[in-house]
Structure formats: C-alpha cells, structure tokens
Motif scaffolding. Structure first.
Motif, PDB file in Angstrom:
ATOM      1  N   ALA A 102       0.826  -1.208   0.000  1.00  0.00           N
ATOM      2  CA  ALA A 102       0.000   0.000   0.000  1.00  0.00           C
ATOM      3  C   ALA A 102       0.862   1.261   0.000  1.00  0.00           C
ATOM      4  O   ALA A 102       0.543   2.238  -0.686  1.00  0.00           O
ATOM      5  CB  ALA A 102      -0.931  -0.009   1.209  1.00  0.00           C
ATOM      6  N   HIS A 154       2.366   1.719  -3.615  1.00  0.00           N
ATOM      7  CA  HIS A 154       1.362   2.085  -4.611  1.00  0.00           C
ATOM      8  C   HIS A 154       0.696   3.425  -4.287  1.00  0.00           C
ATOM      9  O   HIS A 154       0.395   4.211  -5.195  1.00  0.00           O
ATOM     10  CB  HIS A 154       0.320   0.976  -4.747  1.00  0.00           C
ATOM     11  CG  HIS A 154       0.854  -0.211  -5.459  1.00  0.00           C
ATOM     12  ND1 HIS A 154       1.556  -1.197  -4.807  1.00  0.00           N
ATOM     13  CD2 HIS A 154       0.822  -0.560  -6.761  1.00  0.00           C
ATOM     14  CE1 HIS A 154       1.925  -2.104  -5.688  1.00  0.00           C
ATOM     15  NE2 HIS A 154       1.506  -1.741  -6.883  1.00  0.00           N
ATOM     16  N   GLY A 155       0.492   3.699  -3.019  1.00  0.00           N
ATOM     17  CA  GLY A 155      -0.071   4.996  -2.635  1.00  0.00           C
ATOM     18  C   GLY A 155       0.867   6.135  -2.976  1.00  0.00           C
ATOM     19  O   GLY A 155       0.458   7.165  -3.521  1.00  0.00           O
ATOM     20  N   TRP A 156       2.133   5.951  -2.665  1.00  0.00           N
ATOM     21  CA  TRP A 156       3.128   6.983  -2.949  1.00  0.00           C
ATOM     22  C   TRP A 156       3.247   7.194  -4.455  1.00  0.00           C
ATOM     23  O   TRP A 156       3.297   8.334  -4.927  1.00  0.00           O
ATOM     24  CB  TRP A 156       4.461   6.583  -2.326  1.00  0.00           C
ATOM     25  CG  TRP A 156       5.477   7.669  -2.359  1.00  0.00           C
ATOM     26  CD1 TRP A 156       6.673   7.641  -3.016  1.00  0.00           C
ATOM     27  CD2 TRP A 156       5.413   8.952  -1.742  1.00  0.00           C
ATOM     28  NE1 TRP A 156       7.342   8.824  -2.824  1.00  0.00           N
ATOM     29  CE2 TRP A 156       6.587   9.646  -2.055  1.00  0.00           C
ATOM     30  CE3 TRP A 156       4.453   9.570  -0.954  1.00  0.00           C
ATOM     31  CZ2 TRP A 156       6.840  10.932  -1.609  1.00  0.00           C
ATOM     32  CZ3 TRP A 156       4.698  10.853  -0.505  1.00  0.00           C
ATOM     33  CH2 TRP A 156       5.884  11.524  -0.832  1.00  0.00           C
ATOM     34  N   GLY A 198       0.963   6.720  -6.682  1.00  0.00           N
ATOM     35  CA  GLY A 198      -0.236   7.428  -7.117  1.00  0.00           C
ATOM     36  C   GLY A 198      -0.177   8.911  -6.802  1.00  0.00           C
ATOM     37  O   GLY A 198      -0.543   9.752  -7.627  1.00  0.00           O
ATOM     38  N   LEU A 199       0.285   9.252  -5.606  1.00  0.00           N
ATOM     39  CA  LEU A 199       0.406  10.667  -5.227  1.00  0.00           C
ATOM     40  C   LEU A 199       1.403  11.403  -6.128  1.00  0.00           C
ATOM     41  O   LEU A 199       1.141  12.522  -6.578  1.00  0.00           O
ATOM     42  CB  LEU A 199       0.844  10.796  -3.769  1.00  0.00           C
ATOM     43  CG  LEU A 199      -0.186  10.396  -2.726  1.00  0.00           C
ATOM     44  CD1 LEU A 199       0.453  10.379  -1.343  1.00  0.00           C
ATOM     45  CD2 LEU A 199      -1.388  11.328  -2.761  1.00  0.00           C
TER      46      LEU A 199
END
Length: 90
Positions: free
Chosen positions: A56, A59-61, A63-64
C-alpha cells in the motif's frame, strides 16, 4: 504507464498474462519480506499485515507522485521517496 497498468483500463486480473505478472511481482515482495522477517525485522508481527503495508505504501506513494498530489509545503520530498521507503523498512 503506472496509471494505465493500475487501472481498470489497462490491468485485468481476468487476463492470465496480467495475473501471472501480478503474482510474480507480489511474490518477490512476499519472499523478500519473509526472508527479512525471519532475520528479525518486524519479528513477531503479522506477516500479511507487514506485506500489505509495504504494498500500500509503494502504490499509494506512486499514485500521489503520478497525480502530482504531494503538498507543495513538503517541497522536494517527492524526489526523496527512496529515503522514505528505507525509513519505513528499517
């Protein structure tokens, strides 16, 4: 490329090739985390929770950064993401 790969428009778990590639990439994470945990890193913690936290985070980083949603006041932190990941994994 990231957006295409990780969206309903480019990635489908129904595709055998996409599923194989996904499983292979996730398998690398599972093996590395498992090896490190057996050496004492995050010993005693739920391995699935540790692995999903790493997944997470990355993938979160991504996306940001991809959507340019890193707040301006954080300055050049987007360029320092490897340092952030090393700190998380310490």
């Amino acid at each position: 490329m990231y957006r295409l790969m990780f969206s309903k428009y480019g990635f489908s778990l129904e595709s055998p090739q996409c599923r194989d590639n996904s499983d292979r990439a996730f398998g690398v994470l599972v093996r590395i985390a498992g090896r490190r945990m057996s050496e004492g890193w995050h010993a005693g913690e739920d391995s699935e929770a540790v692995i999903m936290s790493i997944w997470a985070l990355v993938h979160g980083w991504a996306g940001l950064l991809n959507d340019e949603l890193v707040p301006e006041e954080l300055g050049s932190i987007g360029e320092r993401w490897p340092e952030m990941i090393r700190r998380f994994l310490a």
